[in-house]
Enzyme design. Structure first.
Site, PDB file in Angstrom:
ATOM      1  N   ARG A  55       0.879  -1.370  -0.112  1.00 41.69           N
ATOM      2  CA  ARG A  55      -0.005  -0.007   0.024  1.00 41.69           C
ATOM      3  C   ARG A  55       0.911   1.099  -0.060  1.00 41.69           C
ATOM      4  O   ARG A  55       0.768   2.206  -0.485  1.00 41.69           O
ATOM      5  CB  ARG A  55      -0.875  -0.076   1.078  1.00 41.69           C
ATOM      6  CG  ARG A  55      -0.506   0.117   2.593  1.00 41.69           C
ATOM      7  CD  ARG A  55      -1.470  -0.327   3.466  1.00 41.69           C
ATOM      8  NE  ARG A  55      -1.938  -1.881   3.192  1.00 41.69           N
ATOM      9  CZ  ARG A  55      -3.096  -2.196   3.382  1.00 41.69           C
ATOM     10  NH1 ARG A  55      -4.022  -1.502   3.859  1.00 41.69           N
ATOM     11  NH2 ARG A  55      -3.348  -3.463   3.285  1.00 41.69           N
ATOM     12  N   THR A  56       1.887   1.319   0.724  1.00 35.47           N
ATOM     13  CA  THR A  56       2.561   2.485   0.824  1.00 35.47           C
ATOM     14  C   THR A  56       3.375   2.772  -0.600  1.00 35.47           C
ATOM     15  O   THR A  56       3.375   3.831  -0.989  1.00 35.47           O
ATOM     16  CB  THR A  56       3.906   2.223   1.900  1.00 35.47           C
ATOM     17  OG1 THR A  56       3.266   2.018   3.084  1.00 35.47           O
ATOM     18  CG2 THR A  56       4.685   3.577   1.889  1.00 35.47           C
ATOM     19  N   LYS A  83      22.913  -8.312  -1.058  1.00 33.38           N
ATOM     20  CA  LYS A  83      22.559  -8.253  -2.725  1.00 33.38           C
ATOM     21  C   LYS A  83      24.169  -8.128  -3.115  1.00 33.38           C
ATOM     22  O   LYS A  83      24.450  -8.466  -4.632  1.00 33.38           O
ATOM     23  CB  LYS A  83      21.916  -7.266  -3.342  1.00 33.38           C
ATOM     24  CG  LYS A  83      20.394  -7.646  -3.199  1.00 33.38           C
ATOM     25  CD  LYS A  83      19.933  -6.684  -4.153  1.00 33.38           C
ATOM     26  CE  LYS A  83      19.638  -6.620  -5.492  1.00 33.38           C
ATOM     27  NZ  LYS A  83      19.694  -5.549  -6.333  1.00 33.38           N
ATOM     28  N   ARG A 105      12.125   3.045   1.504  1.00 28.59           N
ATOM     29  CA  ARG A 105      11.654   2.086   2.634  1.00 28.59           C
ATOM     30  C   ARG A 105      12.809   1.312   2.742  1.00 28.59           C
ATOM     31  O   ARG A 105      13.289   0.722   1.866  1.00 28.59           O
ATOM     32  CB  ARG A 105      10.262   1.576   2.012  1.00 28.59           C
ATOM     33  CG  ARG A 105       9.881   0.069   2.876  1.00 28.59           C
ATOM     34  CD  ARG A 105       9.320   0.247   3.933  1.00 28.59           C
ATOM     35  NE  ARG A 105       8.298   0.848   4.236  1.00 28.59           N
ATOM     36  CZ  ARG A 105       7.097   0.426   4.255  1.00 28.59           C
ATOM     37  NH1 ARG A 105       6.791  -0.801   3.899  1.00 28.59           N
ATOM     38  NH2 ARG A 105       5.851   1.260   4.177  1.00 28.59           N
ATOM     39  N   HIS A 133       7.724   6.511  10.418  1.00 30.64           N
ATOM     40  CA  HIS A 133       7.211   6.334   9.103  1.00 30.64           C
ATOM     41  C   HIS A 133       6.261   7.546   8.888  1.00 30.64           C
ATOM     42  O   HIS A 133       5.150   7.724   9.252  1.00 30.64           O
ATOM     43  CB  HIS A 133       6.263   5.223   9.130  1.00 30.64           C
ATOM     44  CG  HIS A 133       5.637   4.652   7.774  1.00 30.64           C
ATOM     45  ND1 HIS A 133       5.711   5.480   6.588  1.00 30.64           N
ATOM     46  CD2 HIS A 133       4.747   3.568   7.565  1.00 30.64           C
ATOM     47  CE1 HIS A 133       4.948   4.803   5.787  1.00 30.64           C
ATOM     48  NE2 HIS A 133       4.396   3.698   6.108  1.00 30.64           N
TER      49      HIS A 133
END
Lengths: 307, 435
Positions: A55-56, A83, A105, A133
């Site tokens: 949703r964000t 990674k 995020r 947030h």
């Protein structure tokens, strides 16, 4: 106006008021037949999501599109370190492609602050670890203001896993700056140490919190916390901290119920209560787009006024 | 990074120095003549010596060479971050003529060959390296290391530093076994079940910053455990990098009961608090983490009343690519050898918490007593093992001036007072180009 939006701690009241006021203007635009403005035409915004989010991410992306910005999405499962590329290298690469703003995020608290040391672009925190947030708290405040008319003096109880919650921290800072009173409620194992420094009420009993509050912000309880020994079971959590119609009726109160989503129906909130007259959960989602448009616009450096 | 240059003067004359030995008290003004590393004359005034390299000690203090009993030289394993040689260069520049590398190398320093290698690598430097060997094989806490053999190789103490000895049972056995040789067990006090995933001190600040916390009580529990174990084993216990008020109190009580317990503190733990972490700069991430002002106050009190015997740096080099990341992803540790004097002078001596000779005691006599090493003497026939420094010299910490291979420190840009001018040991002379 600060360049970045890293959190709501220390953000002055005038700035929050300006963001909310701008968000209400954008909300009006969103209700028009063509819900789009050219404000950020020619600006490029990258959405850097190092943690899964539905949703964000969608809310930011939609806000960017409604502002006519060009958007790029970068999603990475797991941390950048796993990674093999560092966050610094990732972001320097992306910046080399001429980005104007970065929405990030990340699972690590402080990752947006780290980014501000690596690049020149404005950085918007879309959630960093268990730290902050800010846009979620802004949309929560917008929703409360819309429903009640003002935040000053309003009593808001945040219920659930406060320890791991960035939503709780941003709401505490933002609401207090706006003159609201804040309480936190949850099992003692999910309340961080020295939480009283925030000047919040602390309840270990949900009925006490309900009796105290004008609004509840109910947080998602995550099953993985049970495995780390922080609470015994979802069953016990639901029985002792679940928000239910029976509890509201016992307190004889018309509360506003918010939830940042995604909801565990039947755990932290009774199934039908989430869709009831008390709930403003879907308003939160709608306001999320308007608030993020406001933040992106105000942090973009574009000075053109809104129509 | 600077490259170090050591000289080997046949004759070296130090003129007009104020000699201060914490074993003797009160400074005295002396001239010292050294030939091929050995002291040949110590007199009020030595003149007319031909062909001697001369150092003017006017306004400076000459002291027995310093010992840092807690460093990480990363060799073998991470030679990109530090080697024994570069670590010795950093030690020299910091005024230390002795250093004790911890055994958390890769592989761990749990065999005689690694110990002997570390000592041999320091041969061409003014620094005596006294390795601390792993208490258990691989620092895994399951089997004792071959302590007798390691001591013969040159190990002076045992520790699983980086972690505490894993179980109470293994800690007991390591202490019992080490006590046969009168060597201390040096313990990194941390109960791992309480700190897993932690990035900073658990406190009001960690709550605010949303960083996973490492509670002080996790340190206190192991301090208490091991103090109790000294009572049944008779072993000497040295607590590494003490950081909490409660642990200082536990050591104070143990000393009052006459137990053979000593401890050390790092300069960063008497200088900084967890409030500094608010920048999310990974150069403020260390283990034990920076604690609260209450803890810093207790540490300064413990330094002043003698509860804390030693100042040691826990010099922990890390590469920039490892440290220049998100706070939670960074490894623990900062370098400390080259800023130790400046922090001791600026944070402890100048504000009046410690007298200069008390501070010097904690980097000379005290660590050597704990490790049963001889204290360097300013006397004819002795090896010249000396540090010459200017306690008032003001300087700014700059990464480019370090002799360490690494530059991970939160003190970059700090203005400190107190800088090393020259170091003499093992026939070598190093004179700072920066003073």
């Amino acid at each position: 106006m600060q360049k970045h939006l890293l959190g709501l701690e220390g953000v002055p009241r005038e700035e929050i008021e300006l963001i909310l006021k701008t968000a209400f203007s954008f909300k009006e635009i969103l209700s028009r037949p063509i819900p789009k403005v050219p404000t950020l035409r020619g600006k490029t915004i990258v959405n850097l999501f190092f943690e899964p989010s539905t949703r964000t991410r969608i809310s930011f992306e939609l806000a960017e599109k409604r502002l006519s910005a060009d958007t790029v999405n970068f999603s990475a499962s797991g941390s950048s370190v796993q990674k093999g590329e560092t966050l610094r290298d990732t972001i320097r690469n992306i910046e080399a492609m001429k980005m104007d703003m970065v929405v990030i995020r990340h699972s690590a608290a402080g990752a947006p602050h780290f980014l501000t040391r690596c690049i020149d672009a404005a950085v918007i925190n879309a959630g960093d670890g268990r730290h902050e947030h800010p846009t979620q708290a802004l949309l929560d405040m917008m929703t409360l203001q819309e429903r009640v008319g003002k935040l000053e003096g309003l009593k808001v109880a945040i219920v659930g896993d406060i320890l791991h919650s960035r939503v709780a921290r941003s709401n505490i800072y933002g609401l207090q700056t706006m003159g609201a009173e804040v309480a936190i409620c949850g099992p003692k194992t999910l309340i961080p140490v020295e939480a009283d420094q925030w000047g919040v009420e602390i309840f270990y009993n949900i009925d006490d919190a309900i009796r105290w509050a004008d609004a509840l912000n109910v947080l998602r309880i995550q099953l993985e916390r049970q495995r780390t020994g922080l609470f015994p079971s979802l069953r016990e959590y639901a029985a002792h901290f679940g928000v239910t119609r029976a509890r509201l009726e016992a307190a004889q109160k018309d509360l506003i119920i918010m939830h940042p989503g995604p909801i565990n129906r039947g755990i932290e909130i009774e199934n039908d209560l989430a869709d009831s007259e008390f709930s403003v959960i879907l308003n939160q989602v709608t306001n999320g787009v308007a608030v993020r448009m406001a933040v992106l616009y105000l942090k973009s450096g574009v000075t053109e006024t809104l129509e | 990074m600077q490259t170090i240059k050591y000289q080997k003067p046949e004759r070296l004359l130090i003129k007009n120095a104020n000699y201060l030995d914490p074993a003797e008290g009160g400074p005295r003004q002396v001239d010292v003549l050294i030939e091929n590393g050995t002291i040949v004359r110590v007199e009020h005034a030595i003149d007319g010596v031909d062909g001697a390299e001369t150092i003017d000690g006017t306004g400076k203090l000459l002291t027995p060479g310093w010992l840092d009993m807690h460093v990480h030289f990363r060799e073998p394993g991470r030679e990109d971050e530090e080697t024994v040689k570069s670590g010795c260069a950093a030690a020299t520049a910091g005024g230390f003529t002795g250093a004790c590398p911890m055994p958390n190398t890769e592989p761990a320093a749990d065999t005689r060959g690694i110990i002997e290698y570390m000592i041999a690598e320091a041969k061409g430097t003014p620094v005596d390296v006294y390795p601390i060997a792993a208490a258990t094989k691989g620092r895994k806490g399951r089997e004792l290391s071959e302590m007798a053999d390691l001591i013969e190789g040159g190990a002076v103490a045992f520790s699983d530093d980086g972690v505490a000895i894993a179980t109470a049972e293994m800690a007991r056995r390591a202490m019992e076994y080490a006590s046969m040789f009168d060597v201390p067990i040096i313990e990194h006090c941390e109960e791992p079940s309480m700190t897993e995933g932690g990035a900073m001190n658990e406190s009001a600040v960690s709550t605010r910053l949303g960083l996973p916390g490492m509670p002080g009580v996790a340190e206190d529990i192991i301090v208490a455990r091991d103090i109790l174990l000294t009572e049944i084993t008779g072993a000497r216990l040295h607590i590494a990098h003490i950081s909490t008020a409660r642990s200082v109190e536990l050591v104070r009580q143990a000393k009052q009961r006459g137990l053979p317990v000593t401890c050390e503190v790092t300069p960063h733990h008497f200088t900084l608090t967890d409030e500094a972490v608010a920048s999310y700069d990974a150069n403020l991430k260390m283990n034990p983490p920076l604690r609260t002002q209450n803890d810093v106050d207790a540490i300064i009190e413990g330094l002043a009343d003698g509860t804390i015997d030693v100042i040691a740096t826990d010099h922990a080099p890390h590469s920039p690519e490892e440290k220049d990341v998100e706070f939670q992803a960074a490894p623990f540790g900062i370098i400390g050898l080259e800023t130790a004097l400046g922090l001791i002078m600026t944070q402890l001596v100048e504000p009046g918490h410690l007298r200069l000779e008390e501070a010097l005691h904690k980097i000379t006599l005290a660590p050597r007593n704990i490790l049963r090493l001889p204290h360097p003497k300013l006397a004819v026939g002795q090896v010249a093992n000396l540090t010459l420094f200017d306690p008032k010299h003001e300087w700014t910490v700059e990464a480019s001036r370090f002799y360490s291979k690494s530059r991970n420190t939160p003190f970059l840009g700090w203005t400190l007072r107190g800088r090393v001018h020259a170091v003499i040991n093992k026939g070598f002379l190093w004179v700072s180009p920066d003073v």
